[in-house]
Design an enzyme around this catalytic site. Sequence first.
Site, PDB file in Angstrom:
ATOM      1  N   TYR A   5       6.361 -22.858  64.578  1.00  0.00           N
ATOM      2  CA  TYR A   5       7.671 -23.480  64.712  1.00  0.00           C
ATOM      3  C   TYR A   5       8.145 -23.643  66.149  1.00  0.00           C
ATOM      4  O   TYR A   5       9.195 -24.224  66.388  1.00  0.00           O
ATOM      5  CB  TYR A   5       8.714 -22.675  63.915  1.00  0.00           C
ATOM      6  CG  TYR A   5       8.373 -22.614  62.445  1.00  0.00           C
ATOM      7  CD1 TYR A   5       8.558 -23.719  61.621  1.00  0.00           C
ATOM      8  CD2 TYR A   5       7.842 -21.458  61.880  1.00  0.00           C
ATOM      9  CE1 TYR A   5       8.219 -23.675  60.279  1.00  0.00           C
ATOM     10  CE2 TYR A   5       7.507 -21.404  60.537  1.00  0.00           C
ATOM     11  CZ  TYR A   5       7.699 -22.521  59.752  1.00  0.00           C
ATOM     12  OH  TYR A   5       7.362 -22.478  58.421  1.00  0.00           O
ATOM     13  N   ASN A  39      17.144 -30.222  56.809  1.00  0.00           N
ATOM     14  CA  ASN A  39      15.923 -29.432  56.792  1.00  0.00           C
ATOM     15  C   ASN A  39      16.191 -28.305  55.808  1.00  0.00           C
ATOM     16  O   ASN A  39      16.751 -27.277  56.175  1.00  0.00           O
ATOM     17  CB  ASN A  39      15.592 -28.878  58.183  1.00  0.00           C
ATOM     18  CG  ASN A  39      14.279 -28.132  58.197  1.00  0.00           C
ATOM     19  OD1 ASN A  39      13.780 -27.720  57.166  1.00  0.00           O
ATOM     20  ND2 ASN A  39      13.727 -27.941  59.382  1.00  0.00           N
ATOM     21  N   HIS A  63      11.320 -26.552  48.195  1.00  0.00           N
ATOM     22  CA  HIS A  63      10.369 -26.367  47.109  1.00  0.00           C
ATOM     23  C   HIS A  63      10.984 -25.730  45.865  1.00  0.00           C
ATOM     24  O   HIS A  63      10.326 -25.666  44.830  1.00  0.00           O
ATOM     25  CB  HIS A  63       9.209 -25.486  47.592  1.00  0.00           C
ATOM     26  CG  HIS A  63       8.843 -25.748  49.013  1.00  0.00           C
ATOM     27  ND1 HIS A  63       8.299 -26.944  49.432  1.00  0.00           N
ATOM     28  CD2 HIS A  63       8.999 -24.999  50.130  1.00  0.00           C
ATOM     29  CE1 HIS A  63       8.112 -26.890  50.743  1.00  0.00           C
ATOM     30  NE2 HIS A  63       8.541 -25.732  51.187  1.00  0.00           N
ATOM     31  N   ASP A  97      20.319 -32.109  43.453  1.00  0.00           N
ATOM     32  CA  ASP A  97      21.387 -32.665  42.615  1.00  0.00           C
ATOM     33  C   ASP A  97      22.649 -32.929  43.434  1.00  0.00           C
ATOM     34  O   ASP A  97      23.312 -33.955  43.241  1.00  0.00           O
ATOM     35  CB  ASP A  97      21.706 -31.733  41.450  1.00  0.00           C
ATOM     36  CG  ASP A  97      20.662 -31.778  40.343  1.00  0.00           C
ATOM     37  OD1 ASP A  97      19.783 -32.676  40.373  1.00  0.00           O
ATOM     38  OD2 ASP A  97      20.717 -30.907  39.450  1.00  0.00           O
ATOM     39  N   HIS A 102      11.308 -31.690  58.428  1.00  0.00           N
ATOM     40  CA  HIS A 102      10.560 -30.432  58.494  1.00  0.00           C
ATOM     41  C   HIS A 102       9.808 -30.349  59.811  1.00  0.00           C
ATOM     42  O   HIS A 102       9.362 -31.370  60.344  1.00  0.00           O
ATOM     43  CB  HIS A 102       9.567 -30.315  57.333  1.00  0.00           C
ATOM     44  CG  HIS A 102      10.226 -30.333  56.007  1.00  0.00           C
ATOM     45  ND1 HIS A 102      10.889 -29.236  55.501  1.00  0.00           N
ATOM     46  CD2 HIS A 102      10.362 -31.313  55.093  1.00  0.00           C
ATOM     47  CE1 HIS A 102      11.390 -29.555  54.317  1.00  0.00           C
ATOM     48  NE2 HIS A 102      11.094 -30.808  54.058  1.00  0.00           N
ATOM     49  N   ARG A 146       3.989 -25.644  49.199  1.00  0.00           N
ATOM     50  CA  ARG A 146       4.870 -26.277  50.182  1.00  0.00           C
ATOM     51  C   ARG A 146       4.786 -27.807  50.140  1.00  0.00           C
ATOM     52  O   ARG A 146       5.531 -28.476  50.839  1.00  0.00           O
ATOM     53  CB  ARG A 146       4.554 -25.769  51.584  1.00  0.00           C
ATOM     54  CG  ARG A 146       4.897 -24.297  51.761  1.00  0.00           C
ATOM     55  CD  ARG A 146       5.253 -24.000  53.196  1.00  0.00           C
ATOM     56  NE  ARG A 146       5.518 -22.604  53.418  1.00  0.00           N
ATOM     57  CZ  ARG A 146       6.729 -22.051  53.368  1.00  0.00           C
ATOM     58  NH1 ARG A 146       7.779 -22.790  53.111  1.00  0.00           N
ATOM     59  NH2 ARG A 146       6.887 -20.768  53.586  1.00  0.00           N
TER      60      ARG A 146
END
Length: 154
Positions: A25, A76, A82, A89, A102, A115
């Site tokens: 990351y 993000n 997942h 919704d 992402h 993922r």
Amino acid sequence: MTQPKILCLNGPNLNMLGVREPELYGRQTLADVEAAVRTKACTLNFDIDFRQSNFEGELVTWIQQAHGSIDGVIINPAAYTHTSIAIADALRILTVPIIELHFNNSYRYADRAFRQLSHVRPVATGVIFGFGAAGYIVAVEAMHNLLNPPFPKG
């Protein structure tokens, strides 16, 4: 004319950027990312509402509260990508462009097949992944293009 307002939401553990798996990351903190997003948004005359939560319900509430008061969403959802039908919704309530974002290209990690599932993707106008923290800048630019199409339709 008022500036378009963009809601930029960040899901769980993104507050740990720079600490959690920096090899995946990067070393930028979420504050670094936010500063870069605000700078880019300013150049495009966007007002950015940048938020992070580790709580699914809080993200859902923020999305619901945004109904009718924002021009676009960059999200993000992190691990909630997942698992959260509730976030998907809530996003369906909105009638504005939605960009799912992402850091990594999940398709590169065969050992993390779970993922590759996204509940948000079917709701999103577009998806940006694999560009690390720079993906946020790409997302802001993409939102600008969605709200101000550079090419005529048809």
